[in-house]
Design a protein around this motif. Structure first.
Motif, PDB file in Angstrom:
ATOM      1  N   HIS A 202      -9.222  -0.871  -2.886  1.00 54.14           N
ATOM      2  CA  HIS A 202      -8.731  -0.573  -1.539  1.00 54.14           C
ATOM      3  C   HIS A 202      -7.570  -1.511  -1.241  1.00 54.14           C
ATOM      4  N   ARG A 203      -6.520  -0.965  -0.682  1.00 61.64           N
ATOM      5  CA  ARG A 203      -5.376  -1.806  -0.360  1.00 61.64           C
ATOM      6  C   ARG A 203      -4.868  -1.463   1.027  1.00 61.64           C
ATOM      7  N   VAL A 204      -4.728  -2.488   1.857  1.00 59.65           N
ATOM      8  CA  VAL A 204      -4.222  -2.330   3.219  1.00 59.65           C
ATOM      9  C   VAL A 204      -3.030  -3.260   3.393  1.00 59.65           C
ATOM     10  N   SER A 205      -1.931  -2.734   3.891  1.00 58.34           N
ATOM     11  CA  SER A 205      -0.773  -3.577   4.169  1.00 58.34           C
ATOM     12  C   SER A 205      -0.195  -3.209   5.525  1.00 58.34           C
TER      13      SER A 205
ATOM     14  N   ALA B  41       0.825  -1.207   0.000  1.00 54.49           N
ATOM     15  CA  ALA B  41       0.000   0.000   0.000  1.00 54.49           C
ATOM     16  C   ALA B  41       0.859   1.257   0.000  1.00 54.49           C
TER      17      ALA B  41
ATOM     18  N   ASP C 183      -0.289   0.673   6.421  1.00 51.85           N
ATOM     19  CA  ASP C 183      -0.447   1.604   5.301  1.00 51.85           C
ATOM     20  C   ASP C 183      -1.761   1.308   4.583  1.00 51.85           C
ATOM     21  N   TYR C 184      -2.330   2.373   4.013  1.00 53.06           N
ATOM     22  CA  TYR C 184      -3.587   2.240   3.257  1.00 53.06           C
ATOM     23  C   TYR C 184      -3.499   3.113   2.006  1.00 53.06           C
TER      24      TYR C 184
ATOM     25  N   SER D 218      -5.793  -6.780  -0.745  1.00 58.59           N
ATOM     26  CA  SER D 218      -6.307  -5.816  -1.708  1.00 58.59           C
ATOM     27  C   SER D 218      -7.600  -6.329  -2.310  1.00 58.59           C
TER      28      SER D 218
ATOM     29  N   GLY E 184      -2.735   7.896  -0.343  1.00 55.81           N
ATOM     30  CA  GLY E 184      -2.522   6.935   0.727  1.00 55.81           C
ATOM     31  C   GLY E 184      -2.049   7.589   2.001  1.00 55.81           C
TER      32      GLY E 184
END
Length: 342
Positions: A327-330, A36, A315-316, A75, A304
């Motif tokens: 949407h991506r979240v890590s 992300a 992180d987003y 994701s 982000g």
């Protein structure tokens, strides 16, 4: 109707790839960006690559990433977070042994409940094909699962360079790295396997040393070659597809803003295979704690944010796409820091 039409077209594209000799887009899931933070900068992460996504953008960055870093990502593609049309996962770990950085990473793209449509590709008239797709009532379903396992090795070399016109030497850092990757794809009853490798290098130095002045920032220049010699994917249908090689170039500049305890990083990248993409990104970090990012990737804008608290990083990123939002979240855990607290 929009979702239904998407699935029908998607399944036709997949079958036309697997059962044809055209492998231009083979292994396309390998080009889905990981991380992300990196995507928040539009994917212009080639010259930075110092976190859990380093194996994807530049394997040389494994040597300069946090030691004992456990990373994960989810994701959702083209739909809501809870009910996406496709899901993309990443899980990896970085460890340094005898000054050599090692990383093991796993990425997976999965698409479920794909309609098993008849082959409409032989219909000559585009209007007839469109009508057949729209009026198709459905039948059985299948899944598409695509996995890649990356084994990365990297080392950082440090030395001084005399630029000739000056009487002083500039310390530089030269991380180099290589990926070995195993690809495993399953499309309905068909299976494909492949093996390939990537290589990358970074050239990093401080502008403070170069200009003999303080607070001038740091520069990184990078070059990566992915799928060297083309990665071959062999299918159970006895057909073979080849993933085209990709040349990636990146440059970044990090400027300290000491009076507000901050840093700003500007980054540019390009990648060339069958397409040429230009990537732009910027990251603002406050006290190495809070981060805000903006980027541009092809025609898409990204935004982000990130938070780093001791051994925990999250992180987003949000990306607006014609087929729906992404949407991506890590997140990452620095295991070595956790163990020291025990």
């Amino acid at each position: 109707m929009k979702v239904k039409l998407f699935w029908l077209i998607f399944s036709l594209l997949i079958f036309s790839l697997v059962y044809s000799d055209n492998s231009k887009y083979a292994g396309e899931f390998l080009r889905i960006p990981v991380g992300a933070r990196a995507l928040g900068m539009g994917g212009a992460f080639i010259a930075i690559a110092n976190d859990g996504s380093s194996f994807y953008y530049n394997p040389a960055g494994v040597a300069i990433s946090e030691d004992g870093l456990l990373s994960f990502m989810y994701s959702s593609h083209f739909g809501g977070i809870a009910d996406p049309l496709a899901s993309f996962f990443h899980f990896g770990f970085i460890k340094s042994v005898q000054k050599v950085g090692f990383a093991l990473n796993w990425v997976r793209l999965s698409v479920d409940n794909i309609p098993n449509t008849p082959d409409f590709t032989n219909i000559e008239t585009p209007i007839d094909r469109e009508n057949l797709v729209k009026n198709y009532n459905g039948g059985s379903f299948f899944s598409d699962v695509e996995d890649a396992f990356y084994f990365s090795f990297s080392r950082e070399f440090k030395f001084n360079i005399n630029f000739g016109w000056s009487r002083y030497k500039v310390p530089v850092s030269l991380p180099v790295g290589i990926n070995f990757k195993l690809v495993n794809q399953k499309l309905g009853f068909e299976k494909g396997t492949g093996f390939g490798f990537d290589a990358g290098v970074m050239f990093r130095f401080s502008m403070d040393d170069f200009l003999q002045r303080g607070n001038m920032g740091d520069v990184s220049i990078s070059l990566v070659l992915k799928d060297i010699g083309k990665t071959r994917i062999s299918w159970s249908t006895r057909r073979e597809h080849f993933v085209e090689s990709t040349l990636m170039f990146g440059i970044s500049y990090t400027l300290p803003v000491n009076f507000i305890n901050s840093k700003i990083t500007f980054a540019y990248g390009s990648q060339n295979s069958y397409l040429t993409d230009k990537l732009y990104g910027i990251e603002y970090g406050y006290r190495d704690l809070l981060f805000v990012r903006f980027g541009k990737n092809i025609e898409n804008l990204t935004i982000g944010a990130g938070l780093k608290v001791d051994f925990f990083i999250v992180d987003y990123v949000f990306l607006l796409h014609d087929l729906g939002p992404v949407h991506r979240v890590s997140g990452s855990l620095i295991i070595d820091k956790i163990l020291k607290k025990l």
